[in-house]
Motif scaffolding. Sequence first.
Motif, short mmCIF file in Angstrom:
data_model
loop_
_atom_site.label_atom_id
_atom_site.label_comp_id
_atom_site.label_asym_id
_atom_site.label_seq_id
_atom_site.Cartn_x
_atom_site.Cartn_y
_atom_site.Cartn_z
N GLN A 1 16.03 6.08 1.19
CA GLN A 1 17.38 6.10 1.23
C GLN A 1 18.34 4.71 1.37
O GLN A 1 17.20 4.19 1.82
N PRO B 1 19.65 -0.27 -3.03
CA PRO B 1 19.53 -0.11 -3.76
C PRO B 1 18.60 -1.59 -5.21
O PRO B 1 17.88 -1.02 -5.94
N THR C 1 15.41 -2.67 -4.66
CA THR C 1 13.66 -1.70 -5.27
C THR C 1 13.33 -3.28 -5.82
O THR C 1 13.37 -3.23 -7.05
N THR D 1 11.35 1.98 -3.93
CA THR D 1 12.45 2.18 -4.51
C THR D 1 13.10 2.34 -3.53
O THR D 1 13.09 3.66 -2.21
N SER E 1 17.03 4.44 -2.65
CA SER E 1 18.07 5.60 -3.24
C SER E 1 19.33 5.40 -3.51
O SER E 1 19.17 5.12 -2.03
#
Length: 121
Positions: A13, A88, A91, A118, A120
């Motif tokens: 996150q 983000p 990523t 990754t 999010s």
Amino acid sequence: QVQLAESGGKLMQAGGSLRLSCAASGRPFSSYTMGWFRQAPGKEREFVAAISSGGGSTDYADSVKGRFTISRDSAKKLAYLQMNSLKPEDTAVYYCAAGNWGISPIDYSYWGHGTQVTVSS
């Protein structure tokens, strides 16, 4: 010859922290500058951070400065990338590399296979 293997990539996150590891085998680990690069889909591989062979010097891309920290443990033949305040835009596939001091991929002779991070929103 140096063999490198990254680990630690995962789905995160935004705002979280993650530590990537790079395990080295082969020629003396302490002889090489260690670097971290990343490559997002459709983009070129870009420099993230580097640490000198003795660990006394580090360099960071402006985009990660103040959030990421590179370190190494030469006795264990490990390099790390501590990533805080993830965004983000962080990523990418993250690659560990060994070679000469520099921020260009051509400065590094040895590469791992990469680990996916990754983030999010």
